[in-house]
Motif scaffolding. Sequence first.
Motif, PDB file in Angstrom:
ATOM      1  N   THR A  42      -2.405  -7.383  -9.062  1.00 33.20           N
ATOM      2  CA  THR A  42      -3.390  -6.517  -8.430  1.00 33.20           C
ATOM      3  C   THR A  42      -4.301  -7.375  -7.553  1.00 33.20           C
ATOM      4  OG1 THR A  42      -5.045  -6.764 -10.185  1.00 33.20           O
ATOM      5  CG2 THR A  42      -3.372  -5.025 -10.459  1.00 33.20           C
ATOM      6  N   PHE A  43      -5.066  -6.735  -6.688  1.00 36.82           N
ATOM      7  CA  PHE A  43      -6.005  -7.475  -5.852  1.00 36.82           C
ATOM      8  C   PHE A  43      -6.986  -8.265  -6.707  1.00 36.82           C
ATOM      9  CE2 PHE A  43      -5.365  -3.906  -2.566  1.00 36.82           C
ATOM     10  CZ  PHE A  43      -4.317  -4.591  -1.976  1.00 36.82           C
ATOM     11  N   ALA A  44      -7.381  -7.691  -7.828  1.00 40.44           N
ATOM     12  CA  ALA A  44      -8.338  -8.368  -8.706  1.00 40.44           C
ATOM     13  C   ALA A  44      -7.747  -9.636  -9.314  1.00 40.44           C
ATOM     14  CB  ALA A  44      -8.787  -7.416  -9.815  1.00 40.44           C
TER      15      ALA A  44
ATOM     16  N   ASP B 174      -6.518   1.867   2.805  1.00 41.94           N
ATOM     17  CA  ASP B 174      -7.239   1.842   1.538  1.00 41.94           C
ATOM     18  C   ASP B 174      -8.363   0.810   1.612  1.00 41.94           C
ATOM     19  OD1 ASP B 174      -8.113   1.657  -1.049  1.00 41.94           O
ATOM     20  OD2 ASP B 174      -6.173   1.132  -1.912  1.00 41.94           O
TER      21      ASP B 174
ATOM     22  N   ASP C  51     -10.777  -4.739   1.846  1.00 41.35           N
ATOM     23  CA  ASP C  51     -11.687  -5.712   1.230  1.00 41.35           C
ATOM     24  C   ASP C  51     -10.950  -6.979   0.827  1.00 41.35           C
ATOM     25  OD1 ASP C  51     -13.831  -4.061   1.573  1.00 41.35           O
ATOM     26  OD2 ASP C  51     -13.806  -3.259  -0.474  1.00 41.35           O
ATOM     27  N   TRP C  52      -9.752  -6.814   0.262  1.00 42.75           N
ATOM     28  CA  TRP C  52      -8.997  -7.991  -0.178  1.00 42.75           C
ATOM     29  C   TRP C  52      -8.505  -8.799   1.022  1.00 42.75           C
ATOM     30  CZ3 TRP C  52      -3.777  -9.719  -0.121  1.00 42.75           C
ATOM     31  CH2 TRP C  52      -3.515 -10.780  -1.007  1.00 42.75           C
TER      32      TRP C  52
ATOM     33  N   ALA D  89      -9.821  -0.788  -0.649  1.00 42.78           N
ATOM     34  CA  ALA D  89      -9.558  -1.933  -1.528  1.00 42.78           C
ATOM     35  C   ALA D  89      -8.652  -2.942  -0.843  1.00 42.78           C
ATOM     36  CB  ALA D  89      -8.929  -1.449  -2.839  1.00 42.78           C
TER      37      ALA D  89
ATOM     38  N   ALA E 139      -3.366  -2.667  -4.955  1.00 45.33           N
ATOM     39  CA  ALA E 139      -4.587  -2.264  -5.665  1.00 45.33           C
ATOM     40  C   ALA E 139      -4.333  -2.057  -7.148  1.00 45.33           C
ATOM     41  CB  ALA E 139      -5.146  -0.982  -5.047  1.00 45.33           C
ATOM     42  N   HIS E 140      -3.084  -1.720  -7.525  1.00 39.24           N
ATOM     43  CA  HIS E 140      -2.740  -1.481  -8.926  1.00 39.24           C
ATOM     44  C   HIS E 140      -1.270  -1.828  -9.124  1.00 39.24           C
ATOM     45  CE1 HIS E 140      -0.700   2.096  -7.444  1.00 39.24           C
ATOM     46  NE2 HIS E 140      -1.824   2.448  -6.837  1.00 39.24           N
TER      47      HIS E 140
ATOM     48  N   HIS F 167       0.864  -1.176   0.000  1.00 38.88           N
ATOM     49  CA  HIS F 167       0.000   0.000   0.000  1.00 38.88           C
ATOM     50  C   HIS F 167       0.901   1.226   0.000  1.00 38.88           C
ATOM     51  CE1 HIS F 167       1.032   0.211   4.301  1.00 38.88           C
ATOM     52  NE2 HIS F 167       0.827  -1.100   4.279  1.00 38.88           N
TER      53      HIS F 167
END
Length: 331
Positions: free
Chosen positions: A62-64, A87, A92-93, A89, A44-45, A9
Amino acid sequence: MQTVAIALHDGVQALDVAGPVDVFNEANNYVSPEDRYETVLVAAHREPLRASNHMQLVADRTFADAEGGFDILLVAGGPALPHTGPDPALVDWVRAAPSRAALYGAICTGAFVLGHAGLLDERRVTTHWQHAQALAARFPKAIVEPDAIYVQDGRLFTSAGVTAGIDLALALVRQRHGAQLALTVAKRLVVVAQRQGGQSQFSPYLTVSADTDSPVARVQSHIMANIKARHTLESLAAQVGMSARNLARYFVQEAGVTPHEFIQRARIDAARMMLEGSNRPLKTIAYECGFGTADRMRLVFTDRLGVTPAQYRASFLQQGQDSVQNEASLS
């Protein structure tokens, strides 16, 4: 292959990332190909992130893209985490960490992210000693152990500040590959001591009041100057002309621990220094540090540090022998 995910982060502590990564990478030199560690950085990115020391770090995924299936998942800390919300995001992850990984946890102030994700309730955890009280206040259902290098509660691991992430990673290596391999990795990284999880992460001297003229600071100085004496709340109160009740109340307010706890920590710290720097008999050290007997000192060390005084001393003797051998090989 052991997969390790470390969550990044903005403002991350670079050593919280680099320390564990180096431990796992060094372990790869001594394990079979199928047991090697693959470490991935997740954020996150994939744009460069600025660490707290201004170093730039770039995530591998990324988290996705990092849905799960990890053997170990760790959240790196950062100086701002105790003061600002992380953050969303990231939270959430991390919230799904128990289903994403076999083992999960945090390094240093990364524990605050676990707290925001709801993963600390009724769990034993630790963090950097300077932020342990803030963690306990922010997440009152957590069982915060401020005086520990790292803590394991089932599948959940948390570590103390910064370099303690190395200790946590070594503990994970030790669990899977044994103490000898973990010690070999520690030596390669020139780690001063392969510290046990319960080992104190700070000295009582760091908790002394900033106001050296306050009654509490005077009591602390008296204790440390007379470490082998028998201290009671009444005898300490008499030193500063207070009632025992008032001293107990003010001591906790100013020092964050009870007088009894401070005495215990001061004695442990004094014994540690003697064990590290002398060959004095255990019974002598126990007497000089106020434990009374070697058996009593052993019980306290085992309860607080997870090792006996003899084991604690042996770790430093081994390091000294290794240093002599290394110097001889270089000469």
